[in-house]
Enzyme design. Structure first.
Site, PDB file in Angstrom:
ATOM      1  N   LYS A 108       0.851  -1.206   0.000  1.00  0.00           N
ATOM      2  CA  LYS A 108       0.000   0.000   0.000  1.00  0.00           C
ATOM      3  C   LYS A 108       0.888   1.258   0.000  1.00  0.00           C
ATOM      4  O   LYS A 108       0.641   2.201  -0.749  1.00  0.00           O
ATOM      5  CB  LYS A 108      -0.924  -0.014   1.224  1.00  0.00           C
ATOM      6  CG  LYS A 108      -2.015  -1.088   1.110  1.00  0.00           C
ATOM      7  CD  LYS A 108      -2.754  -1.332   2.416  1.00  0.00           C
ATOM      8  CE  LYS A 108      -3.656  -2.552   2.273  1.00  0.00           C
ATOM      9  NZ  LYS A 108      -4.320  -2.944   3.523  1.00  0.00           N
ATOM     10  N   ASP A 137     -10.793   2.636   4.484  1.00  0.00           N
ATOM     11  CA  ASP A 137     -11.037   1.192   4.423  1.00  0.00           C
ATOM     12  C   ASP A 137     -12.539   0.892   4.393  1.00  0.00           C
ATOM     13  O   ASP A 137     -12.936  -0.245   4.126  1.00  0.00           O
ATOM     14  CB  ASP A 137     -10.397   0.497   5.650  1.00  0.00           C
ATOM     15  CG  ASP A 137      -9.122  -0.268   5.275  1.00  0.00           C
ATOM     16  OD1 ASP A 137      -8.936  -0.555   4.080  1.00  0.00           O
ATOM     17  OD2 ASP A 137      -8.338  -0.585   6.191  1.00  0.00           O
ATOM     18  N   GLN A 143      -4.092  -1.753   9.818  1.00  0.00           N
ATOM     19  CA  GLN A 143      -4.004  -3.085   9.212  1.00  0.00           C
ATOM     20  C   GLN A 143      -4.536  -4.151  10.173  1.00  0.00           C
ATOM     21  O   GLN A 143      -4.113  -4.221  11.319  1.00  0.00           O
ATOM     22  CB  GLN A 143      -2.538  -3.375   8.822  1.00  0.00           C
ATOM     23  CG  GLN A 143      -2.364  -4.645   8.017  1.00  0.00           C
ATOM     24  CD  GLN A 143      -3.047  -4.601   6.648  1.00  0.00           C
ATOM     25  OE1 GLN A 143      -2.983  -3.601   5.943  1.00  0.00           O
ATOM     26  NE2 GLN A 143      -3.714  -5.679   6.282  1.00  0.00           N
TER      27      GLN A 143
END
Ligand code: NAD
Length: 298
Positions: free
Chosen positions: A59, A126, A103
């Site tokens: 990412k 997200d 994460q």
């Protein structure tokens, strides 16, 4: 003997994600040329789980490729929940940060729910915050979770008309299966499917899958979907990523999807490979969300 003549096409996540990233790179170049702020993604990585390191690393690397700014906040495995929530709050308060991701998975002593709920919904790239999920369910503009969003972008890119199709989604997680089922049932294209969502308590899974025009496999069981579960001409989207021990590989493992690709692919009209299918699209969708977060704020 049954002979099937439909040509199978690979849904190539590398190509589609590259096209998406190229467009974002162009737009970011224009922002820079105009002296404007570039999108800034902040990622929090707790501990040193190998797979999480890889995901966050790609990412951050993709941000660099496109011209976005990125910040990686590394925190130790034994960090307290309070300190992690404070680190998120600091990023919420930082006007330069447009998007925040933490994460997953997190260590057991930390509540995913509290972490997700602490992220400012305007920076929730997200798409896991209840505000984002609620807006998605209502069909309102919002951040859509990157993996389902990436799958929708891929269906759109290949101009697959999903209207009226029966989609079977295997897996009901908050990050893949459930949002996927909502998006496919939504009033749009791709969308307008009749959706069946299956999970670990589903009975007759094989019979249900055999009725599917689209199967989205998101359960995390290597090669679970076999050729006898798939109708001829079906579209198969393989979300699964599992590391399987493989002494023939230098790194000691290979990556397996949830679909027995070799035997299923010849029956399909379209299928995603693993790797090179949904994975790259997830990152592309995250980048799109980050760009959007920046545009909405500035
Ligand atoms: P999860 O473990 O949270 O959920 C798995 C789901 O599968 C559960 O809802 C469970 O009920 C269902 N399930 C398990 N066994 C089943 C069975 N035998 N029959 C029917 N349903 C069953 O997993 P997740 O986070 O949704 O991820 C699923 C897979 O997708 C994993 O392999 C994960 O690594 C992968 N993944 C890939 C990407 C990507 O970018 N490609 C992104 C996220 C997750």
């Amino acid at each position: 003997m049954e002979v099937y003549l439909c040509a199978m096409q690979i849904l190539d996540g590398q190509i589609v994600s590259q096209a998406t990233k190229d467009k974002l790179k162009l737009k970011t170049g224009q922002l820079i040329a105009a002296g404007k702020k570039v999108p800034h993604l902040a990622a929090i990585l707790v501990g040193n789980n190998g797979a999480s390191e890889t995901y966050v690393g790609s990412k951050v690397k993709t941000c660099e490729e496109i011209g976005f700014k990125s910040t990686l906040v590394r925190l130790p495995e034994d960090i307290s929940e309070f300190k992690l929530l404070s680190a998120i709050q600091d990023l919420n308060d930082d006007p330069d940060v447009d998007g925040i991701l933490v994460q997953l998975p997190l260590p057991k002593h930390i509540s995913d729910e509290k972490v997700i709920n602490t992220i400012d919904p305007s920076k929730d790239v997200d798409g896991f915050h209840p505000v984002s999920v609620g807006r998605m369910v209502q069909g309102l503009p919002t951040f859509i979770a990157a993996t389902p969003h990436g799958i929708m972008l891929m269906l759109e890119h290949y101009k697959i008309d999903t209207r009226g199709m029966h989609a079977v989604v295997i897996g009901r997680s908050n990050i893949v299966g459930r949002p996927m089922s909502i998006l496919l049932s939504g009033n749009g294209n791709p969308g307008n499917c009749t959706v069946t969502i299956c999970h670990s308590h589903t009975k007759n899974l094989k019979e249900i899958c055999l009725q599917a025009d689209i199967i989205v496999a998101a359960l995390g069981r290597p090669e679970f979907v076999t050729a006898d579960m798939v109708k001829e001409g079906a579209i198969v989207i393989d979300v699964g990523i599992t590391r399987v021990t493989d002494p023939t590989k230098k790194r000691g493992y290979s990556i397996k999807g949830d679909v027995d690709f070799r035997n299923v692919a010849p029956k399909c009209s379209y299928i995603t490979p693993v790797p090179g299918g949904v994975g790259p699209m997830t990152i592309a969708a995250l980048m799109k969300n980050t760009y959007r977060a920046c545009m909405e704020k500035n």
